[in-house]
Design an enzyme around this catalytic site. Structure first.
Site, PDB file in Angstrom:
ATOM      1  N   CYS A  31      39.920   9.794  11.876  1.00 30.54           N
ATOM      2  CA  CYS A  31      40.199   8.687  10.833  1.00 30.54           C
ATOM      3  C   CYS A  31      40.127   9.143   9.526  1.00 30.54           C
ATOM      4  O   CYS A  31      39.554  10.166   9.205  1.00 30.54           O
ATOM      5  CB  CYS A  31      39.465   7.685  11.007  1.00 30.54           C
ATOM      6  N   TYR A 171      43.324   9.667  25.736  1.00 32.90           N
ATOM      7  CA  TYR A 171      42.057   9.503  24.955  1.00 32.90           C
ATOM      8  C   TYR A 171      41.198   8.544  25.795  1.00 32.90           C
ATOM      9  O   TYR A 171      41.428   7.280  25.985  1.00 32.90           O
ATOM     10  CB  TYR A 171      42.340   8.959  23.783  1.00 32.90           C
ATOM     11  N   HIS A 174      34.539   8.032  23.075  1.00 29.92           N
ATOM     12  CA  HIS A 174      34.055   7.091  22.004  1.00 29.92           C
ATOM     13  C   HIS A 174      33.601   5.834  22.488  1.00 29.92           C
ATOM     14  O   HIS A 174      33.565   4.596  21.454  1.00 29.92           O
ATOM     15  CB  HIS A 174      34.786   7.122  20.741  1.00 29.92           C
ATOM     16  N   ASP A 267      28.760  11.015  18.386  1.00 35.56           N
ATOM     17  CA  ASP A 267      29.535  11.967  18.183  1.00 35.56           C
ATOM     18  C   ASP A 267      29.589  12.739  16.733  1.00 35.56           C
ATOM     19  O   ASP A 267      29.701  13.695  16.673  1.00 35.56           O
ATOM     20  CB  ASP A 267      30.920  11.609  18.574  1.00 35.56           C
TER      21      ASP A 267
END
Ligand code: ADP
Ligand code: SF4
Length: 693
Positions: A31, A171, A174, A267
């Protein structure tokens, strides 16, 4: 300089399914607060990574269904043709430098607020969302929803291929995407073929992978981003059991396994809580169970650590988000044997913090991040000044050091004067606090750079007076003399002095950083700053044997750290250190041996024994020298420097990233006529459709 052969392995091409990465530097999706909202800025930033040698450059997360709308976050979309324009431009920029472009397709599932689209979020089960504790509930996906979701993913993958992306990333990481929600036992209590056993919970992820491969064939690589451990013990996926089994079950399906731990706070740990390469122990098994290339992240900034991770058989590619933000040219610098020029990420998560505030990210180490297009700033190239002038910079904190570095690159004659023997100002002092040693990299990079510039002279232990500044006869003077913590309690909540704070047993962070310590054994820290300072001082004093109480007017300590993803870890550390937390507490008076507090929740006064007090509330600029000079120049009417400016904390105390940015900006704008009434950067324009039918 030639590259050290030790690092050759980092420059070996790597086949990833049908495509070949030119080297082992993989800018993983991250991001950045620009995305579709500030697309030109995003494209400029991604292009810079490719120019700097990152062999693969990915988008941030890219949502592909209106029910997966990541607003208010400025991510990318793949909703319709309109999105192809800017994503296509990004691909062009990345390809221009011979790098591969990757796209991370996502639907954030039951945690997608859909603030813009107003669609009902969906996920494995009916459940209220956790995001911002918004009063929104997601619905359980039925078979039709699952089919729609798979079809949309397939369409998005095909569209991404048409645009020219080389890697399509499926994906499941997370704890933030539909396949990861299906996989997690805590989120998936379905009784159909998508719930229950690991095989069932993995079904949707497998289907996505198979369908994406089948749809795009050999046009692009189909890779995964996968969290092998949810870091919640047996309640979640663990790398020793289901995390490993899941990888085993899909081992040869993707063209690349990009593996890490979940959630994002685990993470993207800061350097205060985790060292370089901290994910290796969790992901080391992956290469043993697949023949496909493997990548991970772990804030790798040292080429030796990178080579070691490859040689030890942990990974084939070095994934990086933050190290590529702090230094987009890290790969080129390794390739050209210029290790001393690497600007190492300090692991502060200021970049994350700004993204989390839904703003364009900024970086402590790299002030040009996000300004590549907007201001035309290149992280490595600074134009030479039209004529050499004498620039005097007073104060060698982050602002002064950065101003001196850039002025040196411009070819000016630079004098940098620092009151102390040691350079670095607040970063030198703060890097001695527990867990913050990596912050010294802000100083070390800049001191290293200016140390090699013959046109920059550094004077240590030289506290300049106004008269001395004028005597030096510089053309331009920058005052970067920093700031001082207040002792009187003035901050966000209290705006009148707290009685008794003038006493000798009342300290500030400056006193602590200078080696001062509270008397006695009981200390009260009053935190109205809400970032790291009070917490790290609490940790320090507690380790030294003090009995520490940390009081704050807010319901939680260090609230802003929620943005840097450190909030949970910070609390855990304070508890571990035995610090007593007093939220919802205002300091009303300091007396000898005790403090008077107000419990704002219960609306009652509280008395607490305290031998010493540390006030962490707010700071004031150290701008006395600036004002003296301003007056002297005005009084002399003529003569003196052509320009006099305040830079960094001396102008307005802030975070280190702001001081570095302001130091950089000061020099870039030196000699440039800037009209403060005008917008100081290029703007992004949206096209407004003509006429309303
Ligand atoms: P910033 O974050 O804005 O760079 P810092 O507080 O880190 O601010 O650094 C300011 C530096 O300026 C400190 O190292 C301090 O010693 C130095 N300084 C303050 N006053 C003077 C002065 N009169 N002459 C030279 N250096 C000074
Ligand atoms: Fe690293 Fe901090 Fe820059 Fe983020 S802001 S890239 S953590 S130095």
């Amino acid at each position: 300089m030639a590259r050290d052969p030790r690092y050759d392995i980092l420059f070996e091409p790597l086949k990833i399914g049908p495509v070949t990465a030119p080297n082992r530097f993989y800018q993983v999706p991250h991001c950045n607060g620009m995305g579709r909202v500030y697309p030109n800025a995003m494209i400029g930033m991604r292009g810079m990574k490719a120019e700097g040698g990152w062999g693969i450059v990915c988008t941030e997360q890219c949502d592909f269904l209106a029910s997966g709308d990541a607003s208010p976050y400025a991510e990318t979309n793949m909703w319709d043709k309109g999105d192809e324009t800017y994503l296509g431009r990004m691909v062009e920029e990345v390809h221009r430098y011979g790098s591969l472009a990757g796209i991370e397709l996502v639907h954030n599932g039951h945690d997608t607020p859909n603030l813009y689209s107003r669609e009902i979020p969906f996920g494995p089960m009916h459940r209220p969302m956790n995001w911002s504790l918004a009063p929104i509930q997601a619905r359980a996906m039925d078979k039709e929803d699952i089919r729609t979701y798979r079809r949309a993913h397939r369409k998005a993958a095909l569209r991404a291929c048409d645009i020219g992306f080389d890697l399509i990333i499926v994906y499941a990481g997370h704890d933030g995407t539909v396949p990861s929600h299906f996989l997690a036992r805590e989120h998936n209590q379905r009784t159909d073929e998508y719930g229950g056993s690991l095989e069932n919970r993995l079904r949707l992820f497998r289907e996505l992978l198979e369908e994406t491969k089948e749809a795009i064939g050999d046009t692009a690589a189909v890779t995964v981003r996968f969290a092998v451990d949810e870091m919640m013990g047996p309640a979640g996926l663990e790398w020793q059991n289901e995390g490993r089994e899941a990888v085993e079950m899909l081992a040869e399906l993707p063209d690349l396994w990009d593996v890490n731990v979940a959630d994002w706070s685990n993470d993207s740990k800061t350097s205060r809580f985790a060292p370089e390469g901290y994910q290796e122990e969790y992901v080391a098994f992956v290469k043993k169970v697949t023949t496909k290339p493997v990548s991970t992240v772990g804030r790798y900034t040292s080429p030796d650590a990178m080579v070691s991770a490859i040689r030890r058989g942990i990974v084939d590619l070095i994934g990086a988000a933050r190290p590529s933000i702090a230094d987009p040219f890290l790969p080129k610098k390794v390739e050209e044997g210029r290790l001393e020029d690497i600007r190492e990420c300090i692991g502060c998560n200021v970049c994350v913090g700004w993204t989390q505030m839904t703003a364009p990210a900024r970086c402590t180490q790299n002030p040009t991040f996000g300004e590549e297009w907007r201001k035309g700033w290149h992280p490595e190239i600074v134009s030479k000044a039209e004529r050499e002038e004498h620039v005097l910079i007073v104060g060698a904190g982050p602002a002064g050091l950065e101003a001196a570095r850039v002025a040196g690159l411009q070819g000016h004659r630079v004098t940098l004067a620092e009151a102390e023997e040691e350079l670095g100002g607040r970063v030198t002092r703060e890097s001695r606090l527990p867990g913050l040693s990596a912050w010294a990299r802000v100083r070390d990079y800049r001191v290293g750079q200016i140390g090699r510039m013959a046109n920059v002279e550094v004077y240590r232990a030289s506290r300049l007076t106004a008269a001395q500044v004028l005597e030096l006869g510089a053309d331009h003077v920058a005052i970067a003399t920093g700031s001082t913590w207040r002792r009187d309690g003035f901050g966000r909540h209290l705006t009148t002095p707290v009685p008794g704070t003038g006493a000798a047993h009342v300290l500030t962070p400056d006193d602590i950083l200078a080696g001062g310590r509270p008397p006695g054994s009981k200390v009260l820290l009053f935190d109205d700053d809400h970032y790291y300072m009070a917490s790290v001082i609490a940790e320090l004093l507690s380790a030294e044997g003090y009995e520490v109480t940390l009081a704050t007017p807010l319901p939680e300590v260090a609230s802003w750290m929620v943005h840097t993803l450190e909030h949970g870890a910070n609390h855990e550390r304070l508890h571990g250190a035995g610090v007593t937390l007093m939220p919802n507490t205002m300091l009303t008076a300091v007396e000898s041996g005790r403090v008077l507090l107000r419990d704002t929740l219960r609306r009652r006064e509280v008395e607490l024994a305290a031998d010493g007090i540390v006030m962490v509330t707010s700071r004031l600029p150290e701008d006395g020298l600036f004002h003296e000079l301003q007056q002297a120049i005005e009084a002399a009417s003529g003569g003196g420097p052509r320009t006099l400016r305040r830079v960094g904390d001396c102008q307005a105390p802030g975070i280190i990233a702001t001081a570095v940015y302001e130091g950089h900006r000061y020099t870039r704008e030196l000699g440039v006529e800037v009209d403060p009434c005008e917008v100081p950067f290029r703007r992004e324009w949206r096209v407004i459709e003509a006429g309303m039918a």
